[in-house]
Design an enzyme around this catalytic site. Sequence first.
Site, mmCIF file in Angstrom:
data_model
loop_
_atom_site.group_PDB
_atom_site.id
_atom_site.type_symbol
_atom_site.label_atom_id
_atom_site.label_comp_id
_atom_site.label_asym_id
_atom_site.label_seq_id
_atom_site.Cartn_x
_atom_site.Cartn_y
_atom_site.Cartn_z
ATOM 1 N N PRO A 111 1.280 -32.952 21.784
ATOM 2 C CG PRO A 111 2.448 -31.866 23.484
ATOM 3 C CD PRO A 111 1.114 -31.909 22.799
ATOM 4 C CG HIS B 96 7.611 -30.010 27.316
ATOM 5 N ND1 HIS B 96 6.743 -30.069 28.384
ATOM 6 C CD2 HIS B 96 7.827 -31.305 26.945
ATOM 7 C CE1 HIS B 96 6.460 -31.339 28.647
ATOM 8 N NE2 HIS B 96 7.101 -32.109 27.792
ATOM 9 N N GLY B 97 6.755 -26.731 29.442
ATOM 10 C CA GLY B 97 6.981 -26.432 30.854
ATOM 11 C C GLY B 97 6.383 -27.500 31.757
ATOM 12 C CB ALA B 98 4.048 -30.044 31.081
ATOM 13 C CG ASN B 99 4.316 -33.933 31.068
ATOM 14 O OD1 ASN B 99 3.409 -33.683 31.860
ATOM 15 N ND2 ASN B 99 4.085 -34.177 29.789
ATOM 16 C CG ASN C 24 9.771 -37.538 34.059
ATOM 17 O OD1 ASN C 24 10.213 -38.686 33.958
ATOM 18 N ND2 ASN C 24 9.447 -36.806 33.004
ATOM 19 C CB ALA D 131 9.189 -32.996 23.690
ATOM 20 N N GLY E 24 -4.165 -37.109 22.304
ATOM 21 C CA GLY E 24 -2.906 -37.762 22.012
ATOM 22 C C GLY E 24 -3.112 -39.130 21.405
ATOM 23 N N GLY F 191 -6.679 -37.586 28.421
ATOM 24 C CA GLY F 191 -7.592 -38.722 28.479
ATOM 25 C C GLY F 191 -9.009 -38.424 28.042
ATOM 26 C CB THR G 215 7.836 -38.621 23.190
ATOM 27 O OG1 THR G 215 8.157 -37.312 23.646
ATOM 28 C CG2 THR G 215 9.097 -39.451 23.058
ATOM 29 C CE1 TYR H 39 11.170 -35.331 30.392
ATOM 30 C CE2 TYR H 39 8.995 -34.451 29.891
ATOM 31 C CZ TYR H 39 9.864 -35.528 29.982
ATOM 32 O OH TYR H 39 9.434 -36.794 29.679
HETATM 33 C C1 8OZ Z 1 6.537 -40.114 27.174
HETATM 34 C C2 8OZ Z 1 7.761 -40.678 26.881
HETATM 35 C C3 8OZ Z 1 8.844 -39.859 26.672
HETATM 36 C C4 8OZ Z 1 8.711 -38.491 26.757
HETATM 37 C C5 8OZ Z 1 6.404 -35.823 28.086
HETATM 38 C C6 8OZ Z 1 8.039 -35.645 26.342
HETATM 39 O O1 8OZ Z 1 5.921 -36.502 28.996
HETATM 40 C C7 8OZ Z 1 7.343 -36.442 27.134
HETATM 41 C C8 8OZ Z 1 7.478 -37.917 27.060
HETATM 42 C C9 8OZ Z 1 6.403 -38.755 27.259
HETATM 43 O O2 8OZ Z 1 6.146 -34.629 27.973
#
Ligand code: 8OZ
Length: 365
Positions: free
Chosen positions: A24, A175-178, A235, A57, A319, A298, A26, A180
């Site tokens: 995925p 999307h349970g990651a990163n 984040n 996403a 990616g 990576g 963005t 959010y």
């Molecule tokens: C990079 C920039 C904006 C959003 C993610 C949806 O990290 C993102 C995202 C990544 O999962």
Amino acid sequence: MTFKLLTPVTLGRYELPNRLVMAPLTRNRASAGNVPTELNATYYAQRASAGLIVTEASQISPQGMGYPATPGIYSPEQVEGWKLVTQAVHDRGGRIFLQLWHVGRISHPSLQPNGELPVAPSAIAPAGMAATYTGEQPFVTPRALELSEIPGIVEDYRQAAENALAAGFDGIEVHGANGYLIDQFLQDGSNHRTDAYGGSIENRARFLLEVLEAVIGVWGSDRVGLRLSPTGTFNDMHDSDPKALFSYVVQALNPLNLAYLHLVEPRWDNPEVRDKTKDLGAHFFRPLYRGTLISAGGFTRETGNAVLEAGDADLIAYGRWFISNPDLPERFALNADLNPYDRNTFYGGDSRGYTDYPALERQPA
Ligand code: 8OZ
């Protein structure tokens, strides 16, 4: 010797021709109203030789948005736009899952309906800057969700899952990651709630499990995946005991029989997190998880294949290399050179750096 990345694999109810997943990504190229376009359809169709495509996403509601020009999956126009994408990918023989997204606190009032505050498990501002239509602005302190609001957000996920079905997708990835919304509930750096959705690990995992149950009700478990990032600090994420938290979560997934669990590895090019026996990545979770594992983060052709050969994962998500190489599986098969990627065109813009990366020239027979 067969090269495992390029061998077929079963994923949920699908037989995939190879083990490359388009991660995925963005790209911020949706049109007004956060509607996917023909340009987006061309981009995904060019990459249809991936074993599986996971879309960028896509917010489940206006409240779930946190960046400019990201696509949604809540309006009829968005469903129509996504039909262009799914049709184009299917015409090229591919399979495509939609990633369902609610950003929680990773937003800004200027991106929210009526300029409202973003919502989150707790009123804790993340460190860092929001990406808005007028440039970067400091994150604000979000509004903590009332207990009574949580079923409505679960319902937004369920409705978004229905919309994805109507748009012709082959499945969905939660999307349970990163960092959010779902991750904000999971990790105690962002969740200070004292009700049934905070405190114990079981309570912090409740929102995720309710969302999964809701979307499985629409799609069946064999067409639903989940993405987690147990080591991610993006984040402003942190937890007091990520090993205990994510070990619990991963084991709680076993009875759900998801199509897959998709793990974001610590970046392997970061020497500080190179010991995979200590990292909370696929190698660590493999013995705890009974289903199909996708590992992302990576990888090259060789390092990705080595993870498969070691048995740590079943598929590898790429990616950046899929951004610049629409025919990545063929290039890996031929061990051909890869087009370099241009970071300047990753986020936003037009067809440049999006649909203009060339495939290999076909040799005349
Ligand atoms: C990079 C920039 C904006 C959003 C993610 C949806 O990290 C993102 C995202 C990544 O999962």
